[in-house]
Design a protein around this motif. Sequence first.
Motif, mmCIF file in Angstrom:
data_model
loop_
_atom_site.group_PDB
_atom_site.id
_atom_site.type_symbol
_atom_site.label_atom_id
_atom_site.label_comp_id
_atom_site.label_asym_id
_atom_site.label_seq_id
_atom_site.Cartn_x
_atom_site.Cartn_y
_atom_site.Cartn_z
ATOM 1 N N THR A 129 54.543 -23.323 -8.307
ATOM 2 C CA THR A 129 53.458 -23.268 -7.339
ATOM 3 C C THR A 129 52.234 -23.955 -7.934
ATOM 4 O O THR A 129 52.028 -23.930 -9.152
ATOM 5 N N ASP A 131 48.964 -24.956 -9.462
ATOM 6 C CA ASP A 131 48.051 -24.257 -10.357
ATOM 7 C C ASP A 131 46.727 -23.925 -9.665
ATOM 8 O O ASP A 131 46.105 -22.901 -9.959
ATOM 9 N N ASN A 137 49.578 -17.954 -6.832
ATOM 10 C CA ASN A 137 49.843 -17.540 -8.207
ATOM 11 C C ASN A 137 49.729 -16.023 -8.354
ATOM 12 O O ASN A 137 50.561 -15.394 -9.006
ATOM 13 N N TYR A 140 52.882 -14.127 -6.933
ATOM 14 C CA TYR A 140 54.062 -14.092 -7.795
ATOM 15 C C TYR A 140 53.837 -13.208 -9.022
ATOM 16 O O TYR A 140 54.725 -12.439 -9.401
ATOM 17 N N LEU A 147 55.271 -16.159 -15.899
ATOM 18 C CA LEU A 147 54.897 -17.555 -16.056
ATOM 19 C C LEU A 147 55.690 -18.119 -17.228
ATOM 20 O O LEU A 147 55.601 -17.610 -18.346
ATOM 21 N N TYR A 150 54.562 -24.888 -17.275
ATOM 22 C CA TYR A 150 54.064 -25.679 -16.152
ATOM 23 C C TYR A 150 54.668 -27.076 -16.207
ATOM 24 O O TYR A 150 55.205 -27.503 -17.231
ATOM 25 N N TYR A 163 51.653 -27.758 -11.800
ATOM 26 C CA TYR A 163 52.308 -26.655 -11.094
ATOM 27 C C TYR A 163 52.825 -25.650 -12.117
ATOM 28 O O TYR A 163 53.452 -26.025 -13.103
ATOM 29 N N ASN A 164 52.525 -24.383 -11.867
ATOM 30 C CA ASN A 164 52.997 -23.303 -12.730
ATOM 31 C C ASN A 164 54.428 -22.945 -12.358
ATOM 32 O O ASN A 164 54.760 -22.858 -11.170
ATOM 33 N N TYR A 166 57.413 -20.184 -12.467
ATOM 34 C CA TYR A 166 57.623 -18.743 -12.571
ATOM 35 C C TYR A 166 59.117 -18.424 -12.493
ATOM 36 O O TYR A 166 59.885 -19.143 -11.848
#
Length: 172
Positions: A129, A131, A137, A140, A147, A150, A163-164, A166
């Motif tokens: 998703t 950042d 964020n 989640y 996390l 990225y 984008y992070n 997860y």
Amino acid sequence: MTDIKLAEKHQGEEIFKLYQACGEVLTAQSIHQWDENYPGRAFLEEAIDQNDLYVMVEGGNVFGAVILNEAETPEWEAVEWRDVIGKPLVLHGLCISPTHQGKGYGRKMIEWCEDYARQYGYTSIRLDTFDGNPVSNRLYLHNDFQLRGYVEFTHRPKDCQRYNCYEKWISI
């Protein structure tokens, strides 16, 4: 009564308008994670055709959607995922209608995805998703996703590339 079920072809336009409405809200908040290509009409039609798109409906109206499959982007190869020998389910493009946001439907959709994962023998759920989207964020993280790192999507505009990633372990 709220239900989550496989999207049907005749719902395509309604689903597209849902994603457009969510995209407009994001853009108004200066969150430019979605554009005409993702999640665009062709992308959504393909997800419906492949039986990957699920919708949240109430009274026959679609107000939520999510795409579930095993498709991981090549950029994810550098992420240190916990589930390295299992079968991960990948969550794409979860969205809830702006008129229904903030009422727990995102959490309900995630819980449904977890039940789906258990039912079909998946060992984890993965996603990325933007950042710069604090609501996404937080959603989640508050639902026990970890996390894991990225990625940078260099095809995106300069301020929208990080984008992070997860992951959530699913106990079967």
